[in-house]
Design a protein around this motif. Sequence first.
Motif, short mmCIF file in Angstrom:
data_model
loop_
_atom_site.label_atom_id
_atom_site.label_comp_id
_atom_site.label_asym_id
_atom_site.label_seq_id
_atom_site.Cartn_x
_atom_site.Cartn_y
_atom_site.Cartn_z
N SER A 250 51.72 46.53 42.28
CA SER A 250 51.65 45.34 43.12
C SER A 250 52.85 45.27 44.05
O SER A 250 52.75 44.79 45.18
CB SER A 250 51.55 44.07 42.27
OG SER A 250 52.77 43.81 41.65
N GLN B 229 60.34 33.53 43.30
CA GLN B 229 59.25 33.05 42.46
C GLN B 229 58.38 32.11 43.24
O GLN B 229 58.86 31.16 43.83
CB GLN B 229 59.82 32.30 41.24
CG GLN B 229 60.79 33.11 40.41
CD GLN B 229 60.11 34.24 39.68
OE1 GLN B 229 58.93 34.50 39.87
NE2 GLN B 229 60.87 34.92 38.85
N THR C 166 53.67 36.57 47.13
CA THR C 166 52.92 37.17 46.02
C THR C 166 51.86 38.04 46.63
O THR C 166 51.55 37.95 47.81
CB THR C 166 52.23 36.11 45.16
OG1 THR C 166 51.34 35.39 46.02
CG2 THR C 166 53.22 35.18 44.53
N TYR D 186 60.51 38.44 49.32
CA TYR D 186 60.12 39.44 48.33
C TYR D 186 61.35 40.08 47.72
O TYR D 186 61.46 40.22 46.51
CB TYR D 186 59.24 40.50 49.00
CG TYR D 186 58.93 41.65 48.09
CD1 TYR D 186 59.39 42.92 48.39
CD2 TYR D 186 58.20 41.47 46.93
CE1 TYR D 186 59.11 43.99 47.56
CE2 TYR D 186 57.92 42.54 46.10
CZ TYR D 186 58.38 43.80 46.42
OH TYR D 186 58.12 44.84 45.59
#
Lengths: 293, 300, 387
Positions: B7, B130, B134, B203
Amino acid sequence: MSYFLQQLINGLSLGSVYALMSVGYSLVYSIMNFSNFAHGGVIMIGAYIGYFCLTLLGVPFFTAFILSGIGSGILAVSMERIVYRPLRKRNAPFLYFIISAMGASIFLENIVIASPIGPTFRSYPAVFSTSPIMIGGIALGRIDLLMFIISTLSLIGLMYIIEKTKIGLSIRATSYSIKASTLMGVNVDKVIFIIFLLGGLLAGLAGMLFGMKYIVYPQIGNITTKSFIAAVFGGLGSLPGAIIGSILLGLIETMTSGYLSSEYRDLIAFVLLIGVLIFKPTGLMGKTTEDKA
Amino acid sequence: MSWGYLSGILILTGINLMTVLGLSLLTGFTGLFSFGHAGFMAIGAYTAAMITLKFNILPESMFQLQFYLALIAGGLVAMMFSLIIGKLTLNLKGDYFCIATLGFGEAIRLILDNVDYFGGARGLSSITTQGTTTLTNVVIINIIAVTVLVFIIKSRHGRNMVAIREEELAAQTIGIDVFKYKMISFAISAFYAGIAGGLMAHYFGYIQPIMFKLVKSTELTIIVIFGGLGSVSGSVVGTILLTFLPELLRSFANWRLVLYGAAVIIIMISRPQGLMGGKEFSIKGIVRFFAKRRKEEVKS
Amino acid sequence: MSKRFLTLISVVLIFTMIVTACSNGTGAPEEETIKIGWIGSLTGDQAVWGTCESNTVKMLIEEVNASGGILGKKVEGIYYDTKGDAAEAVNATKRLASQDKVVAIIGPNASGQAIAISSVLEEYKVPDISTVGTNPKVTVNDDGSVKEFNFRVCFIDPYQGAVAAGYAYDRLGLRNAAVLYDVASDYSQGFTEFFEKTFIEKGGKIVAKEGFKEGDVEFKPQLSKIKDANPDMILMPYYYKEVALSANQARELGIDAVLIGGDGWPSEQLMTMAADAIEGSYIVNHLDFNDPEVKPLQDKYNAKYNLPMELNGYMAHDAFLLLKAAIEDAGVADPVKIAESLTKVTVQGVTGTIKLSPEDHNPIGKEAAIVRVESADYIFQEKYGLQ
């Protein structure tokens, strides 16, 4: 006052480094109208050739010098053959040239890194002592003096070839118009061969001098971005322009470092580049070429 | 292959793809080469990071929204810069435009190096990772980006840009406002790059000016060329390949850039139209491709 | 036709590569070996150091395996190159933690990279022991809390900077200092900051402070400015490549001030390039290279690799020793348990006694070794700590 003079010397010395490097750019641009970004790679290889000549082969200094010039000249000519000639023969848009040049420069830099030569930097064996020649309170490094002399001699030599010889005449003619020169019987392929050879030769010398003054590492090509800026500043396509542009750039960078802040040194170079491009894209002494509609 | 690792690479691909899509519009469809797009990514990255780090105006619970706003802000600020830069440089001859973009890309990086408010040469760190970038986000944003891009290209505006790429003078003669379309193309490509930068910042969790060097701009342009100028699917495929391969060939990392350089030269000499040759993926095309293969197998 | 054929071949090739890469990742039987990761610069400016570190770790792993391994299991080392780049370090760490499933990581040597990987370590709960990452932020957050999974075996920059300042002022009697530092380096910035603080506290003056960026080779403009300020010493808190260049250029300008530096200096290449220029300089080091106690390690390394041992090798040795002790103390090859044990064990390393403090994961009570450069060798002066 002596501080100013010291910085002046620093600037001139830096400028002469840029000058040797930028002349090769201008030479290619004047004829082929594109910026040969791979030139930096040729300079870097010149530095390595000189290094290996001195360390592995143990030849005397001036022999190594000449060998690095010849080696780089051969590299430059081969690059022209392999990379640029096919594009030229197909009348490819000039942007393809720039992209290929970028590709070639990435290739050269990384093949040295990937090869057994490796990415670690090397330093030339000390041929000259580091103790400077003191004039008043001002220090003039020995290598700097040598660089200055060699740069001047090579540039004078080059200007002589261009202005006074027959081959120089054909170079000048081709720089105005490739088509017209061909019609007049000039062997354009040969002219291009010569300019790449000359440019490569100077690049080799520049590389070796750079390596002696500082160190040898695969990313030397990046420094030559500065000399490229100098060439644009002085006017792409004009040799005297490249030289003057380089000296001026060296001085401006050093004075910025010396009087403002060393942190802005690189920034000034690029601001200068942008300024020139916006206000006078042809630089100080560049030639203007108009596209006929 | 562990999902976490995979990922990660997919996210990186997505980030690269955003910028490549923008560049594809600029270079592939409008014919302008830029060596400074890493600069726009930097602007987007720093803007977005500053917003989520220091200007948390929305309450904690709406952090996601704050993140998206930050991304868009990053894109907009990058776009603003492109408008200024474009105004100054789009009039230049192609060659000089390249150099000017190179100059601006580096200048932006150097300015960021020197401004302490943005962390200077050591950059910004502790950016929230966080709940921000994503895989889902990145994929969705990319899908939107591709859709918008295709929409533009298939429209009248897109065709005008292609006209400019093909023959600028002729385009001007038939009444296309060349300057305006170049600007639009440039601005959109900067917007995309800005968003990509914002995604990147969230990221890695930290950004430094050195992450936006000239080499990065060059690599992005190489991906566009590799995929094929004038092909969106080419850009997509090219980005996926050229982001995955270095990871897979980790042991040959040194040779990656050697191959890049050589590949660029070879492409320019033998197949300048790149992987997709200016064409797009389509069901008909794929069927035809396999049909031809079978015909050749029968022949040989 | 051939073009389509080529395209098909390349697609097949790519598929094969993907498949092989996948199978490599999951092929090795999981419970039989203890996997330890290492990251550092195998290419780039610090390649010499990184190579020495990874070589040392390899050598030690071989030794350990030859005598039965740790907890009865064989140790396997996995080494990734960070290219001296923080983003690469993050990638490499992710790969080690999630894909290769290592129980701990040794390295990197550079503070910038070590700081960058903190969030990855926390996410995957794998401990990392930095060899020479000296910036305080490597193990401690901005708010003072300790980073659960970052550790180190070296002293930190506040210590290093203060020692340099203290030694210069108290022992060498220098009063006017100039500083040339790398604005892009966490290491250099931290060192400078703490040097300045201590030096000024003691009553000294900073007469000039000039910056440069990593990759610069020309320092004469900055050095001319420094020369103009007439300092007794110049602090050079950066790595040996730039040290060699700037030291040479300083002498070329006729500057004869004392040069002082830190653990970024020691390297064979420094001597090759600038032995004359740095004659008489002082370095704040982690150990005395000529200490008879470290000779066996030096000799072993020389014999095996035919290369001289660098500073990083000693640190990597101690990091490995510490890790081994921690794994044995934990009794199981579990990253989280190992992390807990790292602050419980004490080892006798080549750079001194190493016990990490639970508060900041830094070694307690480590003193610096001041060495003086004489005739291309590092002559030990004394062990110097903060007064």
